[in-house]
Design a protein around this motif. Structure first.
Motif, short mmCIF file in Angstrom:
data_model
loop_
_atom_site.label_atom_id
_atom_site.label_comp_id
_atom_site.label_asym_id
_atom_site.label_seq_id
_atom_site.Cartn_x
_atom_site.Cartn_y
_atom_site.Cartn_z
N LYS A 129 -12.48 5.43 -1.21
CA LYS A 129 -12.13 5.92 -2.74
C LYS A 129 -13.35 5.31 -3.52
O LYS A 129 -13.81 6.21 -4.20
CB LYS A 129 -10.98 5.10 -3.15
CG LYS A 129 -9.82 5.68 -2.83
CD LYS A 129 -9.31 7.29 -3.48
CE LYS A 129 -8.95 7.25 -4.88
NZ LYS A 129 -8.44 8.60 -5.07
N ASN B 180 -2.18 9.33 -2.73
CA ASN B 180 -3.71 9.44 -2.40
C ASN B 180 -3.78 10.38 -1.06
O ASN B 180 -3.37 9.98 0.12
CB ASN B 180 -4.40 8.29 -2.07
CG ASN B 180 -4.76 7.84 -3.37
OD1 ASN B 180 -5.77 8.06 -3.96
ND2 ASN B 180 -3.90 6.92 -4.04
N ARG C 7 -4.19 -5.14 0.38
CA ARG C 7 -4.63 -3.86 -0.48
C ARG C 7 -5.91 -3.14 -0.10
O ARG C 7 -6.26 -2.14 0.10
CB ARG C 7 -4.91 -4.25 -1.98
CG ARG C 7 -4.99 -3.03 -2.84
CD ARG C 7 -4.89 -3.46 -4.37
NE ARG C 7 -3.67 -3.94 -4.81
CZ ARG C 7 -3.18 -5.13 -4.94
NH1 ARG C 7 -4.16 -6.14 -5.35
NH2 ARG C 7 -1.99 -5.33 -5.36
N ILE C 8 -7.08 -4.30 0.37
CA ILE C 8 -8.21 -3.56 0.59
C ILE C 8 -8.26 -2.88 1.82
O ILE C 8 -9.12 -2.14 2.15
CB ILE C 8 -9.46 -4.68 0.74
CG1 ILE C 8 -9.09 -6.09 1.81
CG2 ILE C 8 -9.40 -5.50 -0.66
CD1 ILE C 8 -10.18 -6.93 1.70
N ASN D 291 0.61 -1.35 0.01
CA ASN D 291 -0.01 -0.01 0.15
C ASN D 291 0.85 1.31 0.06
O ASN D 291 0.42 2.35 -0.16
CB ASN D 291 -0.91 -0.09 1.33
CG ASN D 291 -1.94 -0.89 1.15
OD1 ASN D 291 -2.70 -1.00 0.02
ND2 ASN D 291 -2.32 -1.95 1.93
N PRO E 51 -11.26 -2.45 -5.49
CA PRO E 51 -10.32 -3.80 -5.27
C PRO E 51 -10.95 -4.99 -4.72
O PRO E 51 -10.49 -6.08 -4.49
CB PRO E 51 -9.02 -3.35 -4.53
CG PRO E 51 -9.61 -2.44 -3.52
CD PRO E 51 -10.79 -1.74 -4.27
N TRP F 213 0.46 3.67 -3.03
CA TRP F 213 -1.07 4.31 -2.80
C TRP F 213 -1.20 5.32 -1.92
O TRP F 213 -1.86 6.31 -2.20
CB TRP F 213 -1.92 3.20 -2.86
CG TRP F 213 -3.39 3.46 -2.84
CD1 TRP F 213 -4.11 3.58 -3.89
CD2 TRP F 213 -4.26 4.14 -1.80
NE1 TRP F 213 -5.58 4.16 -3.62
CE2 TRP F 213 -5.76 4.46 -2.31
CE3 TRP F 213 -4.00 4.16 -0.32
CZ2 TRP F 213 -6.62 4.67 -1.39
CZ3 TRP F 213 -5.04 4.75 0.32
CH2 TRP F 213 -6.48 4.90 -0.06
N ARG G 201 -9.26 2.45 0.92
CA ARG G 201 -9.91 2.12 -0.28
C ARG G 201 -11.38 2.19 -0.39
O ARG G 201 -12.07 2.23 -1.22
CB ARG G 201 -9.32 0.66 -0.48
CG ARG G 201 -7.76 0.55 -0.34
CD ARG G 201 -7.20 0.65 -1.74
NE ARG G 201 -5.71 0.20 -1.59
CZ ARG G 201 -5.07 0.35 -2.62
NH1 ARG G 201 -5.28 0.65 -3.78
NH2 ARG G 201 -3.77 -0.05 -2.51
#
Length: 643
Positions: A52, A38, A583-584, A31, A471, A34, A49
């Motif tokens: 977003k 962001n 990621r989530i 992450n 995602p 990202w 996430r």
């Protein structure tokens, strides 16, 4: 390395590090780029996430509402959507709101400042209005017989996020901000300065009394501890300073035989808190809550004057724009209506079928894990599988919109009058459910909400359309990536049926012990291990409370484990699964927000959800070749697996 507290990986997990390896910190390895690219929007206190996706959905729906309102786009035939658009137009009319100023609330404010006794607040008409009270009633399914409803009695909320917040060094500063905000709002509404000072000081005194008695977030996290059915005579005997029998009769047509007491300690202290001697404090508390809660429905000046306390709590730099507030109010007031519109407009049947197929695969994987479980008896296994197979699936958006929306109206006189009248209708609609059967088709979440949930009293899992996108889910992504995203979310919700709260309910949603004594003792032992696993982890300017977040951690652990099993059965790439799982949970927040949310949330922070749960999985160590010298290593005997 193994003697250090490396739960969550090596390094400061709140700071991006694009050079870190997944073996040392999976969350940051996935992450960091990202996070660097962001920024937190100026009208929010965090960016994740989840957020977003929410931001993109909000943009789409805001444009749709603007087009509906201007006539550029025809309003589709979704029941009550036209009313939602009319509400939006009323909320967006800041010329009128600014011109009206405090006028819409004057009648109610005068009523509150004229209160002389407790008897005046113990009426149905007062109860169903926009006024705070030092107690509440609501109608919900009976935990032990979920076919029927019962009355819940609950304590009021606090000014600060949690009872523990009052012991924090920052509490004095936060309460000072709240005090100044309330004083400003009351004076803007026409209350004399000296009188406003008295009201607010009394409000703070009564809030301090409440903070010593009501449940903490940790206590409230024990869901089944809120089930305390009390015979009417025993309940009314605890309340001697209000005509509670008359109020119950007026609210429900006839007095209920049983009242469920959510907070028994609060009921025990009710008379010493709510009495004529404390009336001045209670009156100030009601008035102060009122002005803070209604300011957002008034002019821009009132909106801005009501922002400092929220800003101090969350770190949010700026107030949301006027047009964004108008949309958010319409979305909140007509949530199911907007959710159905979103689902019908933006959610595809192909995605729904694919997700439904994945849910069934996750249920199959879960059943396989239960069958192969090495600490459960056959008797408990069979009952767990019965409950698993009885799960009701709610995917996308509901087939029907609740009847309450037929009753909501838009009053062109003012936004406040509209919200007030609709609030009364919503309260009355809830109270009217007492002597009716439970509607098991009700959805707990609208289709445009980026979330998912399990309802233990209906034994159902809900996946709104909004979360079924990247995602978390992508119809074009490989299966392993989807298993790491929506697969773990699906299995997380399934796991709630078997967490420390959900495990106490049977396949019908009834509070019913279906475990053998020995199995449940082992389950409690493993639950304690999950508590210990997270308890005391430092996360930025906060420390995690393992007991408060245990139910969600059990669900995370079970969800990841089941997703791994399903992915393995299909020969999926474990690396891709773990990477998307990390990621989530990507996100960052202001320190103020982090401190507030950790004090009240039953979820662990995203970075810890990603790393600590991955550390428990043997497949993670194999996929990334994690060694004892690596930051993500955890000794095998310290790892916790329940499901």
């Amino acid at each position: 390395m193994t003697n250090l507290d490396i739960r969550g990986g090596a390094g400061d997990i709140t700071k991006p590090d694009v050079k870190v390896r997944p073996q040392d910190n999976l969350y940051l390895a996935v992450n960091s780029e990202w996070l660097e690219n962001n920024d937190i929007p100026s009208d929010r206190s965090r960016i994740a996430r989840f957020d977003k996706i929410d931001i993109e959905i909000e943009k789409k729906l805001m444009q749709d509402f603007a087009d509906f309102a201007s006539g550029k786009k025809e309003i589709p035939a979704v029941p009550n959507l036209e009313k939602a658009v009319e509400f939006y137009k009323l909320a967006a009319d800041f010329d009128k709101r600014n011109s009206d100023g405090a006028e819409p609330i004057q009648e109610d404010l005068k009523r509150l400042t004229s209160l002389n006794s407790l008897a005046e607040i113990g009426t149905k008409e007062f109860y169903t209005n926009m006024f705070a009270l030092p107690f509440s009633f609501s109608v919900n399914p009976n935990m032990k017989n979920t076919k029927e409803n019962m009355v819940d009695f609950n304590a009021p909320g606090l000014i600060l996020p949690d009872t523990t917040s009052y012991q924090d060094p920052s509490s004095e500063k936060l309460l000072a901000v709240y005090k100044q905000q309330a004083l400003n709002l009351l004076k803007m509404a026409g209350v004399a300065s000296e009188q406003a000072q008295e009201y607010v000081e009394n409000a703070l005194k009564f809030d301090a009394r409440l903070a010593k008695v009501v449940k903490s977030s940790e206590e409230a996290a024990d869901y089944t501890a809120s089930y305390n059915p009390t015979k009417l005579a025993d309940f009314t005997a605890k309340i001697n300073n209000l005509d509670i029998k008359q109020l119950l009769t007026d609210l429900f047509g006839k007095m209920p035989e049983v009242v469920n007491v959510i907070e028994p300690r609060y009921l025990e202290h009710f008379d010493e808190l709510v009495n004529e001697e404390n009336f001045a404090e209670i009156k100030g508390w009601i008035i102060t809550h009122f002005i803070n809660s209604v300011a957002s429905y008034l002019s821009q000046d009132f909106r801005e004057a009501a922002f400092p306390f929220r800003q101090a709590l969350s770190g949010q730099p700026e107030l949301a724009s006027q047009i964004k507030q108008a949309y958010r109010m319409a979305d909140s007031s007509f949530s199911d209506v907007v959710g159905v519109y979103y689902g019908q407009t933006y959610f595809g049947e192909a995605a729904k079928k694919d997700v439904e197929d994945m849910i069934h695969k996750m249920i199959d994987a879960y059943e396989s894990r239960i069958k192969n479980n090495d600490w459960l008896s056959e008797e408990t296994k069979q009952k767990a599988i019965v409950k698993l197979r009885a799960l009701i699936l709610k995917i996308g958006y509901p087939d029907k919109i609740e009847k309450i929306y037929d009753k909501l109206q838009v009053n062109p006189a003012s936004l406040y009058e509209t919200v007030k009248a609709n609030n009364t209708k919503a309260v009355e609609e809830n109270l009217a459910k007492l002597y009716k059967p439970v509607d098991r088709t009700t959805w707990l979440m609208p289709g445009n909400l980026v979330n998912a949930c399990y309802d233990p009293q209906r034994n159902d899992i809900t996946f709104p359309a909004a979360i079924l996108q990247a995602p978390f889910y992508d119809v074009n992504a490989d299966r392993a990536t989807n298993y790491g995203g929506i697969g773990t979310v699906i299995a997380h919700e399934i796991s709630h049926a078997f967490d420390n709260n959900g495990a106490k309910f049977d396949e019908f949603g009834n509070l019913n012990n279906w475990w053998t004594k020995e199995d449940y003792a082992e389950f409690k032992k493993r639950t304690q291990a999950e508590i210990d696993l997270f308890d005391g982890i430092k996360f930025g300017n906060t420390v995690l409370n393992g007991k408060q977040i245990v139910s969600e951690n059990i669900a995370d652990q079970g969800g990841l484990t089941a997703a791994i099993s399903a992915n393995k059965s299909e020969g999926g790439d474990a690396k891709k699964l773990f990477e998307n799982f990390a990621r989530i949970w990507g996100g960052k927040e202001y320190p103020e927000y982090r401190k507030m949310i950790v004090s009240i949330d039953v979820h662990a922070p995203g970075p810890e959800r990603a790393n600590v749960q991955s550390q428990q999985q043997e497949e993670f160590y194999n996929a990334f070749d994690v060694k004892e010298s690596d930051g993500m290593w955890m000794d095998p005997e310290k790892r916790v697996i329940i499901w």
